[in-house]
Design a protein around this motif. Structure first.
Motif, PDB file in Angstrom:
ATOM      1  N   SER A  40       0.830  -1.201   0.000  1.00 50.92           N
ATOM      2  CA  SER A  40       0.000   0.000   0.000  1.00 50.92           C
ATOM      3  C   SER A  40       0.869   1.256   0.000  1.00 50.92           C
ATOM      4  O   SER A  40       0.426   2.314  -0.420  1.00 50.92           O
ATOM      5  N   ARG A 200       0.590  -0.862  -9.966  1.00 52.91           N
ATOM      6  CA  ARG A 200      -0.265  -1.182  -8.822  1.00 52.91           C
ATOM      7  C   ARG A 200      -1.224  -2.317  -9.143  1.00 52.91           C
ATOM      8  O   ARG A 200      -1.871  -2.312 -10.181  1.00 52.91           O
ATOM      9  N   GLY A 201      -1.264  -3.262  -8.251  1.00 51.47           N
ATOM     10  CA  GLY A 201      -2.144  -4.411  -8.426  1.00 51.47           C
ATOM     11  C   GLY A 201      -1.542  -5.507  -9.283  1.00 51.47           C
ATOM     12  O   GLY A 201      -2.079  -6.603  -9.347  1.00 51.47           O
ATOM     13  N   SER A 202      -0.433  -5.210  -9.973  1.00 48.70           N
ATOM     14  CA  SER A 202       0.156  -6.207 -10.877  1.00 48.70           C
ATOM     15  C   SER A 202       1.540  -6.677 -10.431  1.00 48.70           C
ATOM     16  O   SER A 202       1.741  -7.860 -10.194  1.00 48.70           O
ATOM     17  N   ARG A 222       5.197 -10.337  -8.037  1.00 45.33           N
ATOM     18  CA  ARG A 222       3.923 -10.327  -8.765  1.00 45.33           C
ATOM     19  C   ARG A 222       2.748 -10.488  -7.799  1.00 45.33           C
ATOM     20  O   ARG A 222       2.800 -11.308  -6.890  1.00 45.33           O
ATOM     21  N   ILE A 223       1.725  -9.694  -8.021  1.00 50.90           N
ATOM     22  CA  ILE A 223       0.561  -9.741  -7.135  1.00 50.90           C
ATOM     23  C   ILE A 223      -0.448 -10.718  -7.736  1.00 50.90           C
ATOM     24  O   ILE A 223      -1.038 -10.446  -8.781  1.00 50.90           O
ATOM     25  N   ILE A 224      -0.604 -11.845  -7.083  1.00 49.61           N
ATOM     26  CA  ILE A 224      -1.529 -12.891  -7.565  1.00 49.61           C
ATOM     27  C   ILE A 224      -2.413 -13.281  -6.385  1.00 49.61           C
ATOM     28  O   ILE A 224      -2.031 -14.119  -5.555  1.00 49.61           O
ATOM     29  N   PRO A 225      -3.580 -12.675  -6.275  1.00 52.95           N
ATOM     30  CA  PRO A 225      -4.384 -12.870  -5.062  1.00 52.95           C
ATOM     31  C   PRO A 225      -4.892 -14.300  -4.868  1.00 52.95           C
ATOM     32  O   PRO A 225      -4.994 -14.771  -3.744  1.00 52.95           O
ATOM     33  N   GLU A 226      -5.211 -14.973  -5.942  1.00 52.80           N
ATOM     34  CA  GLU A 226      -5.856 -16.272  -5.829  1.00 52.80           C
ATOM     35  C   GLU A 226      -4.806 -17.377  -5.653  1.00 52.80           C
ATOM     36  O   GLU A 226      -3.883 -17.511  -6.466  1.00 52.80           O
ATOM     37  N   SER A 228      -4.887 -20.618  -6.069  1.00 56.26           N
ATOM     38  CA  SER A 228      -4.757 -21.620  -7.137  1.00 56.26           C
ATOM     39  C   SER A 228      -4.034 -21.027  -8.348  1.00 56.26           C
ATOM     40  O   SER A 228      -3.297 -21.731  -9.050  1.00 56.26           O
ATOM     41  N   THR A 229      -4.225 -19.740  -8.602  1.00 55.29           N
ATOM     42  CA  THR A 229      -3.521 -19.086  -9.709  1.00 55.29           C
ATOM     43  C   THR A 229      -2.023 -19.005  -9.394  1.00 55.29           C
ATOM     44  O   THR A 229      -1.187 -19.226 -10.271  1.00 55.29           O
ATOM     45  N   ALA A 232      -0.609 -22.340 -10.076  1.00 52.10           N
ATOM     46  CA  ALA A 232      -0.517 -22.611 -11.521  1.00 52.10           C
ATOM     47  C   ALA A 232       0.681 -21.871 -12.128  1.00 52.10           C
ATOM     48  O   ALA A 232       1.423 -22.438 -12.947  1.00 52.10           O
ATOM     49  N   GLU A 233       0.883 -20.627 -11.714  1.00 45.17           N
ATOM     50  CA  GLU A 233       2.024 -19.846 -12.221  1.00 45.17           C
ATOM     51  C   GLU A 233       3.349 -20.496 -11.801  1.00 45.17           C
ATOM     52  O   GLU A 233       4.310 -20.506 -12.567  1.00 45.17           O
ATOM     53  N   ARG A 370      -9.427 -16.129   8.905  1.00 45.54           N
ATOM     54  CA  ARG A 370      -8.281 -15.317   9.320  1.00 45.54           C
ATOM     55  C   ARG A 370      -6.998 -16.161   9.369  1.00 45.54           C
ATOM     56  O   ARG A 370      -5.956 -15.745   8.918  1.00 45.54           O
TER      57      ARG A 370
END
Lengths: 519, 324
Positions: A40, A200-202, A222-226, A228-229, A232-233, A370
């Protein structure tokens, strides 16, 4: 049909491939890390989250550093002394340090970094002013000479040096010229890397500026929130390290042949708190847990290693107290899972099973989402307690909107599931949750004088050995009569590509200074 | 025309007030947000001070009025997590979402029309049945699942497409970096393909069925038969006579589609790590970053209102029988 599918695939490829650059692994001078949240800010006193701090660790230097083993070692400072009253720490800086823009980093910059963070006009709300400065009651930082800087604090505490290691340093001249907005997005580095790009975000791209600062020239976060993604990456070889691999994806990653999951016992202490506040005693369960014998009996009722194996996909050793190994009391052994012993002790404590098989009823509250698999862990604990006749109703609540306010007001309970961040560099740091009976973090309202009386003895201890003896004595009291049903240290799961030799740390710090390509 | 536009703008203002009121109330009833902005070890005094500083101690209606007053000055407040103006955070994320929405709309509309026409012209054949079965499937598959399946197949197994990520096109364009935007366009499209299909597939399926039924209705009309009896080619009959009259429900659909797709991107943005407004709102709700949520909702409502207004005007242009 098969022909049609092949035709469609070939047609798709013909459309897509001209657009595609070569999907290749990162370059040999670059390491790519996949994490769930973006930063942030990069203004040091505004930084709060561990993810944000992990990136900042590569950009900013600190006086001292904490190693993976919890040892406090010099970083930008070369030594320090403490005044007799324990209220002034004087650091000698290394000579020849510079910031990204070439400005020399001296005692003046250190004093500026501390005083700027404390300056209320700036309205900073990060960990430095919000937690560290209040814990040590920071007063001021003053320049002694070119390389010596004195930090004045308001309370004598053995954990001051450890907390001071958390403060990021930056150069005065460059930051004086900056607006707060610029400082948040365009940091001037004092560490080994500089920020070169922040989509931002990426992604966040760092580039090494000190030749001996780290193995890789570039670090891409790298920003990868999920989750499972991220997995995979990692399996595809596009990312070298990912954080927080979901337990259900561990096998998939391990079987991929391109990456492995490395798990590590973290420093976050997970426990079920017994809320001993008097008004909870109005319920049968709340009254029962007021007795130390009942609390001890319940320790035997829960099979913690099985919870770790079945629900966390991790082999754990049950905690013996609130202090992380290796600083814990080595004479204590984890409570075994022994339901017969639990039942015997409950009988002796005056809580025999009734005709319906129930000794007493009690409510347990727990957060949802949490901590790692928190709701299921809480349900499992509830079932173990019910099995020994303590009929437990588990209530799971949203963390931010409902659970946090309850815990903060000490209203959670009579039983509540919680985690508390810890550290490796000091037993006393881990114990500060219970620094005073009235501490905000004494969520159980425990007030045993045998334990709390120990704090004075710690203050008066003349030697580290004396201090350690007092700590061990307090931990023994905590083990016997404490307000926590002892659980485990939450594991962390990192996915690591076969390309690199990254080693995770227990304290959630993600440092890649020493990470190399595998041979 | 101008009376209509002014009337619609006034209606929109009422909608916006409603949107701000609902989003504000919905977020506040979740509990005291102060605890998000203090450290785990904060004392009661620090918590109280933070509550006062952030204005969370005031009655809800006062908090709302303060917010509305600021809003009137285009001040959406500061993001409580990003520590920057909320509107700046939202506008930064908006282009990525617009890229995704427009791309998925191109898929949803651009493919639905030929598929729908084709199915209508071959009614009752195996091809019609195939297209309609696919359309039914498209309406039954959740977009996040489709996204994950495509990711595994095209991203992980075939390695044709990137698994996640984003290359900006619109942002450099808006900032005036035209060359950068043009150069990055192929890459931007490359990264858009999978999330675009995941978002647009449901709409593509629904629209194809709508176009088919609309075309079938028109193709049975007397004027189409008359056109054919004049010896006009089938292509001209379809394009100039049938499609033109089937166009009205399709235009209405396009207007609604954009709003629908905007709302549908949240989960897909999470799955594909797409740094858009859907992901921003999702995270802001989790972190209870109230200013960002409110700014996002209002900006999205504005986009939706403006688009609907444009569609209404286009509607009148296409069909002169429609009086504004």
């Amino acid at each position: 049909m098969k022909k049609l599918v092949h035709t469609l695939l070939a047609a798709s490829a013909a459309v897509i491939l001209p657009l595609a650059p070569a999907l290749a692994a990162p370059a040999s001078d670059t390491i790519v890390i996949g994490m769930s949240t973006d930063s942030s800010t990069f203004d040091p006193p505004q930084i709060t989250s561990r993810d944000n701090s992990n990136i900042a660790d590569h950009i900013f230097g600190r006086l001292y550093d904490v190693t993976a083993e919890g040892k406090i070692v010099p970083q930008l400072a070369e030594s320090y002394t403490v005044s007799d009253d324990g209220l002034a720490y004087t650091f000698k800086m290394k000579d020849g340090l510079t910031c990204e823009d070439g400005e020399a980093l001296t005692a003046e910059d250190v004093a500026y970094s501390f005083n700027r963070a404390a300056d209320k006009k700036n309205g900073f709300t990060g960990s430095t002013p919000g937690f560290i400065f209040s814990a040590i009651q920071f007063k001021s930082a003053e320049v002694v000479d070119k390389l010596d800087v004195k930090i004045n604090i308001g309370t004598k505490t053995p954990i001051a040096i450890g907390l001071l290691t958390e403060v990021f340093l930056h150069c005065k001249d460059s930051y004086e010229k900056m607006s707060l907005e610029t400082a948040a997005s365009k940091p001037v580095a004092s560490g080994a890397y500089k920020l070169v790009k922040w989509d931002r975000g990426s992604q966040i791209v760092l580039e090494r500026i000190k030749p001996d600062g780290g193995t890789f020239k570039n670090i891409i976060w790298r920003i990868i929130p999920e989750a499972s993604t991220r997995s995979a990456e990692l399996i595809a070889g596009n990312v070298d390290v990912v954080t927080n691999v979901a337990p259900d994806q561990i096998d998939t990653v391990n079987k991929s042949g391109t990456a492995k999951v490395k798990s590590v016992q973290g420093t976050r202490r997970m426990y079920v708190g017994f809320n001993l506040r008097k008004d909870f005693a109005s319920t049968p369960g709340g009254a029962a847990i007021q007795k130390a014998d009942v609390r001890k009996a319940l320790q035997y009722a829960v099979d913690v290693p099985s919870i770790c194996t079945q629900l966390l996909n991790f082999e754990c050793t049950r905690a013996t107290g609130l202090v992380n190994p290796p600083n814990d009391n080595k004479s204590l052994t984890p409570y075994p899972f022994d339901p017969a012993m639990a039942e015997k002790l409950l009988d002796q404590a005056g809580y025999p099973r009734g005709k319906d098989g129930v000794r007493f009823e009690i409510k347990m509250q727990a957060p949802r989402g949490r901590y790692l698999n928190d709701a299921n862990v809480a349900l499992a604990v509830g079932q173990f307690l019910t099995d020994v006749g303590v009929k437990t109703t588990v209530e799971t609540l949203d963390w931010t909107s409902l659970y946090t306010p309850l815990v903060r007001k000490h209203d959670a309970g009579p039983l509540f599931f919680l985690g508390s961040g810890g550290a490796l560099w000091s037993a006393i740091y881990d114990m500060t949750d219970l620094a005073e009976v009235d501490s905000g973090t004494n969520y159980t309202s425990w007030n045993d004088p045998d334990f709390f009386g120990g704090w004075k003895d710690i203050q008066n201890a003349k030697t580290p050995k004396e201090q350690e003896d007092v700590v061990n004595r307090m931990l023994k009291v905590f083990y016997e009569k404490g307000p926590w049903l002892l659980m485990y240290f939450q594991p962390d799961f990192y996915g690591v590509s076969n390309r690199v030799d990254f080693q995770p740390r227990r304290d959630e710090r993600l440092h890649v200074f020493d990470t190399n390509l595998t041979k | 025309m101008w009376t209509f536009i002014i009337r619609r703008l006034l209606q929109s203002a009422i909608v916006i007030v409603g949107v701000t009121l609902i989003s504000f109330t919905a977020l506040q009833i979740g509990g005291d947000p102060t605890y998000l902005y203090v450290s785990e070890r904060a004392s009661d005094a620090e918590i109280a001070e933070t509550r006062v500083r952030l204005g969370f101690d005031k009655p809800l209606y006062v908090q709302y009025l303060t917010y509305a007053e600021r809003l009137a000055h285009a001040d959406f407040g500061e993001s409580l997590t990003h520590k920057r103006p909320a509107i700046e955070v939202v506008l930064e994320a908006l282009p990525a979402t617009i890229e995704l929405t427009v791309f998925s709309m191109i898929i949803a509309i651009g493919l639905a029309i030929p598929f729908g026409i084709f199915a209508a012209l071959h009614r009752g054949t195996a091809l019609d049945g195939g297209i309609m079965t696919l359309a039914m499937l498209g309406q039954s598959i959740p977009n996040f699942w489709l996204g994950i399946m495509m990711m595994l197949f095209f991203g992980l197994n075939l390695r044709w497409l990137p698994i996640s990520g984003h290359v900006p096109f619109l942002m450099p364009l808006v900032q005036g970096h035209f060359v950068q935007a043009i150069v990055s366009l192929p890459q931007a499209i490359y990264f858009l393909i999978m999330p675009g299909i995941a978002v647009g597939f449901y709409s593509l399926s629904r629209n194809a069925r709508l176009v088919r039924s609309s075309m079938l209705e028109v193709l049975g009309q007397d004027y189409v038969r008359t056109a054919r009896s004049k010896g006009i080619s089938e292509t001209a009959v379809v394009i100039h006579h049938a499609l033109r009259n089937a166009w009205l429900p399709i235009v209405t659909m396009i207007g609604l589609e954009f709003g629908f797709l905007l709302g549908g991107v949240v989960v897909v943005e999470m799955v594909f790590s797409w740094p858009g407004i859907g992901r921003l709102v999702f995270n802001a709700i989790n972190q209870r970053d109230i200013p960002v949520v409110q700014a996002s909702v209002i900006i999205l409502a504005l986009v939706f209102i403006v688009l609907n207004l444009i569609i209404d005007i286009i509607y009148a242009r296409i069909d002169p029988r429609v009086k504004l």
